[in-house]
Design an enzyme around this catalytic site. Structure first.
Site, PDB file in Angstrom:
ATOM      1  N   SER A  90     -30.403  52.955 -26.243  1.00  0.00           N
ATOM      2  CA  SER A  90     -30.025  52.903 -24.832  1.00  0.00           C
ATOM      3  C   SER A  90     -29.773  54.304 -24.301  1.00  0.00           C
ATOM      4  CB  SER A  90     -28.764  52.048 -24.651  1.00  0.00           C
ATOM      5  OG  SER A  90     -27.613  52.755 -25.112  1.00  0.00           O
ATOM      6  N   SER A  92     -26.976  55.474 -22.900  1.00  0.00           N
ATOM      7  CA  SER A  92     -25.550  55.749 -22.690  1.00  0.00           C
ATOM      8  C   SER A  92     -25.133  57.146 -23.127  1.00  0.00           C
ATOM      9  CB  SER A  92     -24.697  54.711 -23.427  1.00  0.00           C
ATOM     10  OG  SER A  92     -24.791  54.878 -24.828  1.00  0.00           O
ATOM     11  N   LYS A 147     -21.164  57.298 -29.686  1.00  0.00           N
ATOM     12  CA  LYS A 147     -20.502  57.884 -28.523  1.00  0.00           C
ATOM     13  C   LYS A 147     -19.942  59.243 -28.943  1.00  0.00           C
ATOM     14  CE  LYS A 147     -21.004  53.978 -26.211  1.00  0.00           C
ATOM     15  NZ  LYS A 147     -22.043  53.853 -25.171  1.00  0.00           N
ATOM     16  N   SER A 256     -22.259  53.743 -19.352  1.00  0.00           N
ATOM     17  CA  SER A 256     -21.857  53.639 -20.753  1.00  0.00           C
ATOM     18  C   SER A 256     -20.683  52.669 -20.885  1.00  0.00           C
ATOM     19  CB  SER A 256     -21.449  55.017 -21.296  1.00  0.00           C
ATOM     20  OG  SER A 256     -20.910  54.908 -22.601  1.00  0.00           O
TER      21      SER A 256
END
Length: 308
Positions: A90, A92, A147, A256
Site C-alpha cells: 500500500s 501508507s 510504519k 495511513s
C-alpha cells in the site's frame, strides 16, 4: 504467534529433517542388512550389481527429504533470524516506500525471537525514533505492518493540525533534550508530485533525531480525530507511550491507518527494521488497459538502496 508461512517453513524443516534422521538411524541400516542377506543367499556367486543397487535404493520420500532439508533449513534460519523479504502492498509509507517495492527487514536489529511462538531468544537493540519498522499488527497479529517509529516508551506525542510534537522521555540514556514539548520542523520540498485521489500532496522533509526523511501531507483532507485512539487522561490528539510499547505513524500522513487510530505497538510485536530496497516494480494504473494491474510494467532501478 508467527504468520502461517513462517509456521509452514518450520514444520517443513522439522519434517524433512526427521525423515532424514529416521533413514540414517533405522532405514539405511535395514537396507544394508537386506543386501548382506541377499549376498549370503547368492552363495558362491556374486549378486548382480543392479539387484544390489535396488536393495540399497532410498524410498522416494527419503530422497526428497534429503534433497530439500539443507535448502529449507537455510531459508528458515535466514528469514527467521537474519533478513526477511517483504513486499510493500500500500501507499501508507510514501514517499519513502512505494507500492511494488521489495524490501529486506533486518531481524536482528531488535530482539531475536523464535520463528513460531515469537518468544525472545536474545535481547538486542530496541527500536529508535525514526526507524522504519515491521511489526505484527496489534489488532490482527498474523498480519505484518510497516510504519515509522515516532515515540518510544515514556514519550508524549501530539499530532495536531497535521503538525507533530514530541516530548521525549527523560531516561538514564537521555538526560538532555528531554522533558519539554518540541515541534518537529517541516521543510517543504514540493507540491503536486504525488496525489491522494484528486488532491495534490505536499512533500516535506522531517527530522527525528539523526534520521532525516520525507513525508507527505494532503492539505485538502481534514484530520479524522473522531476516529483517533482514545487514551485515558489525554487529549484526543495526544498519546503517552506506555512502557514496553511504541508509537508509529505512516509517512503518508493523511493516507495511513497507524497508531493514531489503534494505539501502540507492544515490543513483543516488533519483527525487525526495514533497511534495504532490493527490487522495485512499476505497475500499470490505467483502468482501461488490457494488461492486469498486478503485472509489472517496469523496474525502478533508481529506488534500489538503503531505506531512511
Amino acid at each position: 504467534m508467527a504468520g502461517y508461512f513462517a509456521i509452514f517453513l518450520v514444520l517443513l524443516t522439522l519434517a524433512s529433517g526427521l525423515v532424514w534422521l529416521l533413514d540414517a538411524l533405522v532405514l539405511a541400516p535395514k537396507r544394508q542388512q537386506k543386501l548382506a542377506l541377499a549376498q549370503s543367499a547368492a552363495g558362491g556367486g556374486s549378486l548382480p550389481e543392479e539387484a544390489g543397487a535396488e536393495l540399497l535404493k532410498e524410498p522416494q520420500l527419503v530422497e526428497t527429504a534429503k534433497s530439500i532439508f539443507p535448502v529449507i533449513a537455510l531459508i528458515t534460519i535466514f528469514r527467521s533470524f537474519i533478513y526477511e523479504p517483504f513486499q510493500i502492498p500500500s501507499g501508507s509509507m510514501m514517499p519513502t516506500l512505494l507500492v511494488g517495492d521489495f524490501i529486506l527487514v533486518e531481524k536482528f536489529s531488535y530482539d531475536v525471537k523464535d520463528p513460531v511462538w515469537r518468544k525472545t531468544l536474545y535481547s538486542n537493540n530496541k527500536p529508535q525514533r525514526g526507524d522504519v519498522a515491521v511489526f505484527k499488527y496489534p489488532e490482527q497479529p498474523t498480519v505484518d505492518y510497516i510504519k515509522r517509529v515516532i515515540g518510544v516508551p515514556g514519550d508524549r506525542i501530539i499530532y495536531r493540525n497535521k503538525q507533530l510534537f514530541i516530548e521525549k522521555a527523560c531516561t538514564d540514556a537521555q538526560q538532555t533534550d528531554c522533558g519539554k514539548l518540541e515541534m518537529i520542523e517541516l521543510n517543504l520540498k514540493n507540491e503536486g508530485e504525488y496525489y491522494q485521489e484528486q488532491y495534490p500532496q505536499r512533500r516535506y522533509t522531517e527530522k527525528l533525531g539523526d534520521v532525516e526523511h520525507d513525508i507527505l501531507q494532503t492539505p485538502a483532507r481534514r484530520e479524522h480525530t473522531e476516529f483517533f485512539f482514545k487514551q485515558r487522561g489525554t487529549a484526543i490528539d495526544e498519546f503517552v507511550v506506555p512502557e514496553g510499547h511504541y508509537f508509529v505513524l505512516g509517512d503518508n500522513r493523511d493516507n495511513s491507518r497507524d497508531g493514531r487510530f489503534w494505539g501502540f505497538v507492544p515490543e513483543d510485536n516488533m519483527v525487525g527494521k526495514a533497511v534495504f530496497i532490493w527490487m522495485s516494480f512499476e505497475f500499470n494504473t490505467d483502468p482501461n488497459s488490457w494488461l492486469p494491474g498486478w503485472v509489472p510494467t517496469g523496474v525502478r532501478f533508481e529506488r534500489l538502496g538503503s531505506i531512511r
